[in-house]
Design a protein around this motif. Sequence first.
Motif, PDB file in Angstrom:
ATOM      1  N   SER A 294       0.827  -1.209   0.000  1.00 26.66           N
ATOM      2  CA  SER A 294       0.000   0.000   0.000  1.00 26.66           C
ATOM      3  C   SER A 294       0.858   1.255   0.000  1.00 26.66           C
ATOM      4  O   SER A 294       0.523   2.255  -0.651  1.00 26.66           O
ATOM      5  N   LEU A 295       1.977   1.218   0.720  1.00 29.35           N
ATOM      6  CA  LEU A 295       2.878   2.365   0.746  1.00 29.35           C
ATOM      7  C   LEU A 295       3.392   2.677  -0.656  1.00 29.35           C
ATOM      8  O   LEU A 295       3.507   3.841  -1.044  1.00 29.35           O
ATOM      9  N   LYS A 296       3.711   1.640  -1.414  1.00 30.83           N
ATOM     10  CA  LYS A 296       4.209   1.848  -2.770  1.00 30.83           C
ATOM     11  C   LYS A 296       3.141   2.467  -3.666  1.00 30.83           C
ATOM     12  O   LYS A 296       3.431   3.308  -4.509  1.00 30.83           O
ATOM     13  N   GLN A 297       1.892   2.018  -3.492  1.00 30.35           N
ATOM     14  CA  GLN A 297       0.816   2.494  -4.355  1.00 30.35           C
ATOM     15  C   GLN A 297       0.356   3.904  -3.994  1.00 30.35           C
ATOM     16  O   GLN A 297       0.006   4.699  -4.862  1.00 30.35           O
ATOM     17  N   GLU A 298       0.363   4.213  -2.724  1.00 27.75           N
ATOM     18  CA  GLU A 298      -0.155   5.495  -2.262  1.00 27.75           C
ATOM     19  C   GLU A 298       0.922   6.557  -2.103  1.00 27.75           C
ATOM     20  O   GLU A 298       0.623   7.742  -1.990  1.00 27.75           O
ATOM     21  N   GLY A 299       2.180   6.131  -2.089  1.00 30.69           N
ATOM     22  CA  GLY A 299       3.267   7.056  -1.810  1.00 30.69           C
ATOM     23  C   GLY A 299       3.568   7.054  -0.327  1.00 30.69           C
ATOM     24  O   GLY A 299       2.677   6.863   0.502  1.00 30.69           O
ATOM     25  N   ALA A 300       4.832   7.220   0.027  1.00 29.75           N
ATOM     26  CA  ALA A 300       5.206   7.130   1.437  1.00 29.75           C
ATOM     27  C   ALA A 300       6.532   7.821   1.682  1.00 29.75           C
ATOM     28  O   ALA A 300       7.355   7.980   0.782  1.00 29.75           O
ATOM     29  N   ASN A 301       6.725   8.222   2.933  1.00 26.15           N
ATOM     30  CA  ASN A 301       7.994   8.768   3.394  1.00 26.15           C
ATOM     31  C   ASN A 301       8.477   7.931   4.574  1.00 26.15           C
ATOM     32  O   ASN A 301       7.701   7.615   5.474  1.00 26.15           O
ATOM     33  N   ILE A 302       9.753   7.572   4.543  1.00 29.70           N
ATOM     34  CA  ILE A 302      10.324   6.629   5.498  1.00 29.70           C
ATOM     35  C   ILE A 302      11.491   7.278   6.226  1.00 29.70           C
ATOM     36  O   ILE A 302      12.363   7.885   5.597  1.00 29.70           O
ATOM     37  N   LEU A 303      11.505   7.156   7.536  1.00 26.71           N
ATOM     38  CA  LEU A 303      12.616   7.636   8.356  1.00 26.71           C
ATOM     39  C   LEU A 303      13.555   6.466   8.593  1.00 26.71           C
ATOM     40  O   LEU A 303      13.155   5.442   9.157  1.00 26.71           O
TER      41      LEU A 303
END
Length: 241
Positions: free
Chosen positions: A21-30
Amino acid sequence: MEARSRGERADGALFAQTLESLKQEGANILLVGPGAKAAHERVCCRLLGELSDQPRYRLIVTASETTYRGHSCTAAETGPETNVFKIDPPADGQSAGSTDSAVLAAENRCETETKETHLTHTPEVSLSVLGSAVFDAVTEIEAGSDGLEPAELRVCVDSLVPFLSDYQTETVFRFLHMTTASVKQVSGMGHFHLPLDADHDAVNLLEPLFDATVEVRIRDGGYEQRWYLRDSNGPSEWIEL
């Protein structure tokens, strides 16, 4: 990111589903974890999509003395374009207030078109200048691509430590809010290096801005990662890199 217990484990199936889901919706990772430079580099390579055969646009924010990788895209054989924003110290004899502009230079790296923008690091060149430059670059990339596919844009900020050392925390928070919003707007994938312990005050302060926190470590000569996902009950198991 909501408060979560670091002692509980995230369900494996839910973890895999959330990552997709992160890949499909876009995401920011610390990306956190001290004393694990090689592990940071390996995760960075993967998050930039350098091991994929899919085309990627890449946007790198780094300092002249890069903390965790050279960002020369050594594995990037398919990316149509890489943009690098490099933060430079003032040149010898240069006044701290002599510039707040960006000078654009181009060079080829790994047979991809690379645009390298240098921003001189001075107290007068605030992070808002850098944040605006990142926003403009993302807008330009999206326009030039006729619309980005999910996870087609990959962004790396390496690292946040100099920002936290040189600017007020509120200023860094605003920069991160602007940058992470720019990434999410085009369903991109961004990651931000913060080589500190997962329970460090700076990590606790900044991680609400991110969709996930990834902790890396070196153990028995190997590299491992574990993910803390938003809305999950706890982290994943330690996963070999």
